[in-house]
Scaffold this motif. Structure first.
Motif: not given
Lengths: 411, 411
Positions: B6-9, B15-16, B184-185, B199-201
């Protein structure tokens, strides 16, 4: 996740150690044979190293090229090397390639062609590798340190010697191979996504007919503490040292592992922080354990500039000696979690798992479960560790290499 | 076993990328920042390399020693380095240490102390590392080859230059850091036994407040084909070369990977078998791919004795050129199974998984699943591969290092 480790002995003396990791599609194996560079006869240094290469250059009618191509066709990566007491032959592949890969390994070890022309190629490459040491000062240094440390044939390294290679011929090495390449005392460790039943059936199919003699062992002897220097026109000064420690069978094994970790385990470890970070003396410094069946020792390395060499050798040896004065609770906890984390991570890789299974069984005649190691490490109190450390009095064998002599330290 | 990527910005540009490996107790992460040695300003070569070290020497009131000790207390292994276009900061730890480890990484990148005395230590070590290259001919050679290959600042290496270090001071580097160290990037790739939700948290908690500028990119330029020699009193002759290939975004990426594998993928591969095994010319030979965002290239290395250097450079360049005449079906199949096996094995390790996730996303802006790569490799026919190879005409940049000049070959 942890699964059972099983040992199975074949009639010919080969022990199979296996741990299933059912969540994986790959498998690694390490075949450990009970001979190494210490078995090179005097005047034939490098013999076992050439043999390591020669064995895989054709077997049972297959040419060297056919063996290589077959392993490539299976997607099998081959590794291993010649140690002081043991030689290892290892492979990693998909589970679906395990049967055919093991067959090629068994053929190479039990029915190698040992053809004359392939001997010449193997010897030529070994000679080139020895010569290339001249361009790698730190590796050269460790090879030489081994000679200052061991008084027995354990001083031999896999690099061999120029004299050894010039004396060595195919006929001589073929005779030596008959005495050394044997299932007796050998260990085949397998780790990965394959069941014990499948492993044992495959090993029986390909290895049961293999026969060989019992490999003799050489008594290990050490030289007295010493400090020497090799003059070489290198840009840096390279310092290496060794001193006796303990083996996995002795009491204090876990305490010793914790002590090495306090010295060199992490970024805040003593050597890194005192020698590298705080004083900027070196670009590279480390200490690590080496273990043979009847002897354990600690080695350390530092690379520095000529003007900082005297200070570096002083600080390095002081730090190694100071550990006997004890560590504090924080250092113990950091060292412990470092070793425990490593244990988990190594346990997740088939390659290091297979290698550890083989070594553990070779060194102590059984396999310690991750749970046993974890409990042993967790049970060590600060008091117990510091009591052990009081008995540690490093007796240094020091060798340096560089453009000029460095300061002599207390040995 | 394969799970979803999965990708999360984040709003700040980070970007994760995450892949769960639920059967594991450990986790690895790679934080890739969009600056590298190519961003060293002219006359300040080595700046980004010193910065890589300096950033982790204290943050948000914590000292350098406290950061190191904290990571050690978590059992976290830190890694990474300075590439040409990107810098990576990576860690491996138990899942239970992920939250605290990520916090320390976030603090170091977004609130580093960048203290003057720590700058001096970091610079001193970088200078020593550059000097130590003199004792490592093959590494020195690759650093110099980069200068013969790239006409743009991509010729910079992480080793920096003596001039660069002498010009560099803390104030200058602190200003440069403001422009370069930015979400950025940037890409944070995480792989291991941890859920996407967790991970996202965690990333949001520690990285959301981080702000930075967009990092500029430099246009890449190459020098013309050339062959040069560095006279050095080494015992061996070291030969390195580079020539343009393709990037992962271009058609032919998989064909190129197969070609490199035919040349240097396994023990039966062409270079190993023709240069090393059959002719005994070298103790070490290999070819490998290097990939930047807008440029891919192939590098090769051979180490040999002075008397065999002329023959080695001829055979090496001939073999690299001959690949354009095509490969046979057996070679294709061996190369294919080699790459497919590697794919599975790399996919089983959290460390290489995290690193691959970050690189893939950086290079092509998305992540290819193992399934996609497998199908792409399986779909390539011999005819298709050989059609592609016809278009390959290597334009060599060759550099050798040793006691005397070697033969000039066609470029």
């Amino acid at each position: 996740m942890s699964t059972i480790i099983t040992q199975t002995s074949l009639d010919n003396g080969l022990t199979v150690v296996h741990q299933e990791m059912p969540w994986l599609s790959s498998v690694s194996f390490t075949l450990l044979l009970a001979y190494g560079a210490a078995h090179d006869p005097k005047g034939y240094e490098g013999a076992t190293s050439v043999l390591h290469d020669w064995l895989f250059r054709g077997a049972n009618g297959l040419s060297s090229k056919e063996i290589s191509n077959s392993l490539d066709s299976l997607g099998t990566r081959r590794g291993g090397g010649t140690g002081k007491e043991v030689s290892t032959f290892s492979g990693s592949c998909l589970v679906s390639s395990f049967d055919e890969s093991l067959k090629l390994f068994a053929l190479s070890l039990s029915q190698a062609n040992l053809a004359d022309d392939e001997f010449n190629s193997a010897k030529l490459l070994a000679q080139q590798e020895l010569e290339s040491l001249q361009d790698s000062p730190s590796q050269l240094l460790f090879r030489q340190l081994s000679k200052e440390y061991f008084a027995s044939s354990h001083s031999n390294s896999s690099y061999g010697s120029a004299e050894g290679f010039s004396n060595l011929n195919a006929k001589y090495l073929k005779n030596l191979a008959k005495k050394l390449v044997s299932p007796q005392g050998a260990i085949l460790a397998v780790a990965g996504g394959i069941s014990n039943e499948k492993v044992i059936a495959t090993v029986n199919k390909y290895f049961a007919a293999w026969q060989g003699q019992k490999v003799p062992t050489n008594t290990l002897k050490l030289h007295k503490p010493t400090q020497k220097h090799i003059n070489q026109d290198s840009s840096q000064v390279h310092i290496a040292l060794a001193y006796p420690a303990i083996t996995p069978k002795q009491d204090g094994w876990y305490e010793n592992a914790l002590a090495i970790s306090v010295l060199s385990g992490g970024m805040g470890a003593r050597l890194f922080s005192e020698v590298r970070e705080k004083r900027g003396l070196v670009y590279s410094v480390s200490a690590f354990s080496r273990v043979l069946k009847t002897h354990g020792y600690t080695m350390a390395y530092a690379g520095t500039t000529p003007d900082k060499a005297d200070k570096t050798i002083s600080v390095l040896t002081d730090e190694l000696r100071n550990i006997s004065k004890g560590v504090n609770q924080n250092e113990l906890e950091r060292a412990r979690i470092g070793l425990l984390s490593q244990l988990v991570m190594q346990g997740e890789s088939t390659g290091s798992k297979a290698s550890n299974l083989a070594n553990d069984y070779y060194l102590i005649g059984r396999n310690r479960s991750p749970q046993e190691i974890k409990e042993s490490l967790n049970n060590i109190s600060l008091e117990q560790l510091n009591e052990f450390l009081k008995t540690c009095n490093p007796e240094f064998r020091i060798l340096s290499l560089g453009p000029k002599e460095i300061k002599k330290v207390e040995l």
